[in-house]
Design an enzyme around this catalytic site. Structure first.
Site, mmCIF file in Angstrom:
data_model
loop_
_atom_site.group_PDB
_atom_site.id
_atom_site.type_symbol
_atom_site.label_atom_id
_atom_site.label_comp_id
_atom_site.label_asym_id
_atom_site.label_seq_id
_atom_site.Cartn_x
_atom_site.Cartn_y
_atom_site.Cartn_z
ATOM 1 N N THR A 137 -0.089 3.037 -0.803
ATOM 2 C CA THR A 137 0.546 4.279 -0.457
ATOM 3 C C THR A 137 0.517 5.386 0.303
ATOM 4 O OG1 THR A 137 0.288 4.302 -3.517
ATOM 5 C CG2 THR A 137 0.655 6.260 -2.818
ATOM 6 N N VAL A 138 1.546 6.087 0.464
ATOM 7 C CA VAL A 138 0.847 7.344 1.814
ATOM 8 C C VAL A 138 1.110 8.497 0.819
ATOM 9 C CG1 VAL A 138 2.132 6.053 3.440
ATOM 10 C CG2 VAL A 138 3.271 7.629 2.460
ATOM 11 N N GLY A 193 0.187 -0.133 0.015
ATOM 12 C CA GLY A 193 0.751 -0.127 0.203
ATOM 13 C C GLY A 193 0.596 1.107 -0.114
ATOM 14 N N MET A 250 -4.617 9.000 -1.744
ATOM 15 C CA MET A 250 -3.840 7.201 -2.736
ATOM 16 C C MET A 250 -4.923 6.549 -2.549
ATOM 17 S SD MET A 250 -3.533 5.436 1.052
ATOM 18 C CE MET A 250 -2.906 4.239 -0.108
#
Length: 535
Positions: free
Chosen positions: A355-356, A354, A436
């Protein structure tokens, strides 16, 4: 006391946050506080963004890491700058070599999908060009958290447990042992509220801080990455790392009802959001909670996305240009395809012709929109021994079809899903925003921008509002809270409506707007451990 921190039985409401001197918005409380700590120490919004991003590799390793990529949009002194710090495929990899090994599609895990990590170089580039404080001081909060440890928050705990269960079944081979040693040191993932620390991660961040990231690309860390890759027949080499340089790029934009909406140009797919908005600005919308509004949003998004999936790639190898994809004439042609019924979208031909995520702002007028990712949570499942560096798997987005714009090739950047965004009006900054979440990101951008501009929602309301996501064909996922009567009306138009109970899959966003008086106004994501730190 006994309670479950993952269960919330009643609706909760967040208010918009206002501040004058500075603001940091992100999905993790400790990372937001790290950015604020740097602002209070005399740093600017750029320093705060770097501090927050580095801290997120420690306190939210479920979505990003030192071995990932990042992108940023920086507003300073009346101008918007774009940074693309995404890496290229190793020079020793090729479609032919993979097919000789019987590989027919890029795997998710292992060495094949690993491209050059760009995140550390991105921090150093931002610091060198726009920062006020030395990088060593800016990374100090992240180093402290890695060394001393921190208590896991609900969202991070949930994603960590999910990744562990997936990796325990799916990752076989000695190359994955260090992931389990690092992220499941007691034979299990850390639980909600438990403390996790990584001295290796702290040491690596220290080396990056002391050398302005040179150790990662040309020194001790580069040697360890090269050694690890060679041991398990990987393709990444020190030479690939040595040649990497972040790219300063010209952001791209379209005008949407008097506002300029900005994205990073390809190889990222921010252009998909702009293409969809270009189609949608040909309509007038008065009511958000309306089946016709939602139908047109969905259809525009579908048309933009299939174009993005066909054409977005390393810009040096795209068969069409960003300008062609964003032309008014092309948008008019795509809009003409939208009728009263759901369509099965196919790419257009623009060349026929998973992106931040985090946002920061300071009292000097600087503002940053930044995004960072390992992709698919922890990335490739590989951790470089003795370093805490979790390597990403961004190369999974390549295709092995040699005729495709996004075909794998040595030294080529893949199609990238992580996209920061920014809003301006006239010659003034309105502020950074982003959502995101893989292929949800441009869809989240479109929904948030329309919530803001078309429907006059405040930044918190714009993020709180229910979301939908196109996932292919005519299939539309809707999250809890999506009105049932609207779902039924969309189904009557031919959309395949599917409830999605996991709200994490609907993206996680942050917004900071600056008003005409210079006051900062922020909203943060309710679908994660979202926090705004301000003063």
């Amino acid at each position: 006391m006994k309670f479950n921190s993952s269960v919330y039985s009643y609706p909760s409401r967040r208010n918009v946050v206002y501040a004058k001197k500075g603001m940091v918005a992100t999905g993790q409380p400790m990372a937001a506080q790290a950015g604020l700590e740097i602002l209070r120490a005399g740093g600017n919004a750029i320093d705060a963004a770097i501090a927050t991003a580095a801290c997120l590799t420690v306190v939210e390793p479920t979505s990003n890491g030192i071995g990932g990529d990042n992108f940023a949009l920086v507003w300073t002194k009346g101008k918007l700058y774009g940074l693309n710090s995404s890496g290229k495929a190793p020079k020793s990899i090729s479609i032919e070599k993979l097919k000789e090994k019987g590989i027919t599609e890029i795997p998710k895990y292992g060495w094949v999908p690993v491209t050059v990590p760009g995140a550390p170089a991105g921090w150093a580039a931002l610091s060198k060009r726009f920062g006020k404080l030395p990088l060593a001081g800016v990374l100090a909060p992240a180093i402290r958290y890695a060394s001393e440890g921190y208590a896991l928050t609900p969202n991070v705990s949930k994603l960590w447990d999910k990744a562990y269960k997936n990796f325990k079944v799916g990752l076989k081979g000695g190359e994955f042992a260090d992931w389990f040693d690092t992220f499941a040191p007691n034979g299990r993932p850390p639980k909600l509220g438990e403390t996790w620390r990584s001295s290796d991660h702290a040491k690596t961040l220290g080396l990056i801080a002391e050398t302005n990231a040179e150790a990662f690309y040309k020194g001790e860390l580069a040697d360890k990455i090269d050694e690890f890759s060679r041991k398990y027949n990987g393709y990444l080499r020190k030479e690939d790392l040595e040649e990497f340089e972040p790219e300063w790029v010209e952001p791209i934009c379209i005008n949407y009802r008097g506002y300029n909406v900005w994205e990073i140009p390809p190889n990222g797919h921010g252009i998909v959001a702009l293409m969809a908005l270009n189609i949608l600005k040909g309509y007038e919308f008065k009511d958000r909670d309306n089946a016709d509004t939602l139908h047109k949003q969905i259809e525009a998004m579908k048309l933009a996305f299939v174009d993005g999936q066909k054409y977005v790639a390393d810009p040096r190898m795209m068969s069409v240009t960003a300008e062609q994809l964003l032309s008014e004439k092309y948008a008019d042609g795509r809009r003409a395809l939208i009728g009263e019924e759901a369509i099965m979208p196919v790419p257009g031909e623009p060349a026929s012709g998973g992106t931040v995520y985090l946002a920061t702002a300071d009292e000097e007028g600087n503002m940053v929109s930044m995004i960072q990712s390992n992709y698919m949570g922890f990335g490739s499942g590989l951790v470089v021994p003795g370093t805490g560096i979790a390597l990403h798997n961004r190369g999974h987005n390549f295709t092995l079809d040699p005729g495709h714009d996004n075909a794998l090739a040595p030294g080529k950047k893949p199609y990238h899903t992580i996209i920061p965004a920014f809003l301006t009006k006239g010659n003034k900054a309105v502020g950074p925003f982003g959502v995101m979440g893989g292929f949800m990101q441009p869809q989240g951008h479109v929904q948030v921008i329309m919530n803001t501009i078309d429907f006059n929602m405040n930044p918190q309301d714009a993020l709180d509002a229910y979301r939908w996501q196109w996932v292919g064909g005519k299939k539309i996922e809707i999250e809890p809270g999506f009105p049932n009567h609207l779902a039924l009306q969309l189904a009557a138009k031919g959309h395949d409506i599917v409830p999605q109970l996991d709200t994490h899959l609907m993206g996680r966003g942050q917004i900071i707007w600056r008003d005409e008086n210079g006051t900062l106004c922020g909203g943060t994501e309710p679908r994660t451990d979202g926090t705004i730190a301000a003063w």
